[in-house]
Motif scaffolding. Sequence first.
Motif, PDB file in Angstrom:
ATOM      1  N   TYR A   1       0.847  -1.171   0.100  1.00 43.13           N
ATOM      2  CA  TYR A   1       0.004  -0.075   0.083  1.00 43.13           C
ATOM      3  C   TYR A   1       0.801   1.395  -0.082  1.00 43.13           C
ATOM      4  N   SER A   2       0.386   2.228  -0.414  1.00 49.58           N
ATOM      5  CA  SER A   2       0.960   3.638  -0.473  1.00 49.58           C
ATOM      6  C   SER A   2       0.941   4.179   1.031  1.00 49.58           C
ATOM      7  N   GLU A   3       1.868   4.938   1.433  1.00 50.16           N
ATOM      8  CA  GLU A   3       1.866   5.376   2.793  1.00 50.16           C
ATOM      9  C   GLU A   3       0.518   6.344   3.165  1.00 50.16           C
ATOM     10  N   SER A   4       0.055   6.976   2.290  1.00 49.05           N
ATOM     11  CA  SER A   4      -1.386   7.586   2.172  1.00 49.05           C
ATOM     12  C   SER A   4      -2.462   7.091   2.694  1.00 49.05           C
ATOM     13  N   VAL A   5      -2.584   5.906   2.179  1.00 51.04           N
ATOM     14  CA  VAL A   5      -3.669   4.688   2.545  1.00 51.04           C
ATOM     15  C   VAL A   5      -3.514   3.584   3.608  1.00 51.04           C
ATOM     16  N   LYS A   6      -2.375   3.227   3.773  1.00 47.37           N
ATOM     17  CA  LYS A   6      -1.830   2.235   4.731  1.00 47.37           C
ATOM     18  C   LYS A   6      -2.541   2.461   5.968  1.00 47.37           C
ATOM     19  N   ASP A   7      -3.081   1.229   6.591  1.00 50.49           N
ATOM     20  CA  ASP A   7      -3.958   1.068   7.814  1.00 50.49           C
ATOM     21  C   ASP A   7      -5.422   1.731   7.760  1.00 50.49           C
ATOM     22  N   ARG A   8      -5.629   2.028   6.380  1.00 46.23           N
ATOM     23  CA  ARG A   8      -7.169   2.443   6.322  1.00 46.23           C
ATOM     24  C   ARG A   8      -7.966   1.789   5.256  1.00 46.23           C
ATOM     25  N   PHE A   9      -6.884   1.453   3.970  1.00 48.18           N
ATOM     26  CA  PHE A   9      -7.435   0.858   2.868  1.00 48.18           C
ATOM     27  C   PHE A   9      -6.912  -0.840   2.912  1.00 48.18           C
ATOM     28  N   THR A  10      -7.919  -1.658   2.293  1.00 49.79           N
ATOM     29  CA  THR A  10      -7.522  -2.898   2.309  1.00 49.79           C
ATOM     30  C   THR A  10      -8.003  -3.616   1.059  1.00 49.79           C
ATOM     31  N   ILE A  11      -6.987  -4.262   0.216  1.00 48.69           N
ATOM     32  CA  ILE A  11      -7.148  -4.897  -0.899  1.00 48.69           C
ATOM     33  C   ILE A  11      -7.406  -6.463  -0.744  1.00 48.69           C
ATOM     34  N   SER A  12      -8.305  -7.068  -1.119  1.00 51.31           N
ATOM     35  CA  SER A  12      -8.631  -8.651  -1.134  1.00 51.31           C
ATOM     36  C   SER A  12      -9.064  -8.961  -2.585  1.00 51.31           C
ATOM     37  N   THR A  13      -9.097 -10.198  -2.684  1.00 49.85           N
ATOM     38  CA  THR A  13      -9.646 -11.070  -3.875  1.00 49.85           C
ATOM     39  C   THR A  13     -10.577 -12.161  -3.436  1.00 49.85           C
ATOM     40  N   ASP A  14     -11.323 -12.269  -4.580  1.00 47.84           N
ATOM     41  CA  ASP A  14     -12.128 -13.414  -4.352  1.00 47.84           C
ATOM     42  C   ASP A  14     -12.005 -14.176  -5.765  1.00 47.84           C
ATOM     43  N   LYS A  15     -11.129 -15.118  -5.838  1.00 45.34           N
ATOM     44  CA  LYS A  15     -10.820 -15.927  -6.947  1.00 45.34           C
ATOM     45  C   LYS A  15     -11.900 -16.566  -7.447  1.00 45.34           C
ATOM     46  N   ALA A  16     -12.821 -16.926  -6.809  1.00 46.80           N
ATOM     47  CA  ALA A  16     -13.999 -17.734  -7.383  1.00 46.80           C
ATOM     48  C   ALA A  16     -14.646 -16.899  -8.351  1.00 46.80           C
ATOM     49  N   LYS A  17     -14.725 -15.411  -8.099  1.00 46.90           N
ATOM     50  CA  LYS A  17     -15.641 -14.346  -8.549  1.00 46.90           C
ATOM     51  C   LYS A  17     -14.809 -13.614  -9.447  1.00 46.90           C
ATOM     52  N   ASN A  18     -13.481 -13.854  -9.390  1.00 49.79           N
ATOM     53  CA  ASN A  18     -12.513 -13.256 -10.659  1.00 49.79           C
ATOM     54  C   ASN A  18     -12.503 -11.837 -10.106  1.00 49.79           C
ATOM     55  N   THR A  19     -12.779 -11.361  -9.054  1.00 48.34           N
ATOM     56  CA  THR A  19     -12.862 -10.043  -8.486  1.00 48.34           C
ATOM     57  C   THR A  19     -11.748  -9.518  -7.383  1.00 48.34           C
ATOM     58  N   VAL A  20     -11.406  -8.401  -7.608  1.00 55.79           N
ATOM     59  CA  VAL A  20     -10.503  -7.727  -6.470  1.00 55.79           C
ATOM     60  C   VAL A  20     -11.237  -6.815  -6.027  1.00 55.79           C
ATOM     61  N   TYR A  21     -11.154  -6.322  -4.528  1.00 56.10           N
ATOM     62  CA  TYR A  21     -12.053  -5.461  -3.946  1.00 56.10           C
ATOM     63  C   TYR A  21     -10.701  -4.437  -3.312  1.00 56.10           C
ATOM     64  N   LEU A  22     -11.311  -3.205  -3.009  1.00 55.52           N
ATOM     65  CA  LEU A  22     -10.639  -1.910  -2.287  1.00 55.52           C
ATOM     66  C   LEU A  22     -11.586  -1.654  -1.296  1.00 55.52           C
ATOM     67  N   GLN A  23     -11.292  -2.015  -0.030  1.00 52.05           N
ATOM     68  CA  GLN A  23     -12.051  -1.543   1.262  1.00 52.05           C
ATOM     69  C   GLN A  23     -11.542  -0.319   1.647  1.00 52.05           C
ATOM     70  N   MET A  24     -12.052   0.912   1.664  1.00 57.90           N
ATOM     71  CA  MET A  24     -11.720   2.045   2.168  1.00 57.90           C
ATOM     72  C   MET A  24     -12.408   2.558   3.216  1.00 57.90           C
ATOM     73  N   ASN A  25     -11.738   2.730   4.429  1.00 54.85           N
ATOM     74  CA  ASN A  25     -12.213   2.870   5.694  1.00 54.85           C
ATOM     75  C   ASN A  25     -11.607   4.442   6.030  1.00 54.85           C
ATOM     76  N   ASN A  26     -12.291   5.177   7.113  1.00 52.57           N
ATOM     77  CA  ASN A  26     -11.909   6.419   7.515  1.00 52.57           C
ATOM     78  C   ASN A  26     -11.445   7.223   6.420  1.00 52.57           C
ATOM     79  N   LEU A  27     -12.269   7.618   5.234  1.00 55.83           N
ATOM     80  CA  LEU A  27     -12.041   8.289   4.216  1.00 55.83           C
ATOM     81  C   LEU A  27     -12.016   9.774   4.568  1.00 55.83           C
TER      82      LEU A  27
END
Length: 117
Positions: free
Chosen positions: A59-85
């Motif tokens: 992660y970039s320093e500006s989003v570290k500890d606030r944003f999380t990237i994850s994947t669902d391989k069964a759905k061929n999808t990548v997510y970006l969860q953004m908190n404390n925007l």
Amino acid sequence: QVQPVESGGGVVQAGGSMRLSCLASTRIFRPNVLGWYRQAPGKQRELVGTIISNGITNYSESVKDRFTISTDKAKNTVYLQMNNLKPEDTAVYYCYARDSYRDMNKWGQGTQVTVSS
């Protein structure tokens, strides 16, 4: 599907959360690197974070500890969860997919995220 397709953008108040999704893989395009970039008005596109096939994230320093990237391989999808925007997170967010073995890169069309103060 020729390119990744993002969804989930919109307007959120500062301190809120939002999740972006990106359908990134197809039967013939199997990226081993997935990530998110963003571009604010008048600024260059910048890295938000990446995830590689073994699950390691960066992660970039500006989003570290606030944003999380994850994947669902069964759905061929990548997510970006953004908190404390924050208002400075306002940008167009782009999904990025790379098959490093075949040296192929694909970008999504972008989705607008606006954080109001």
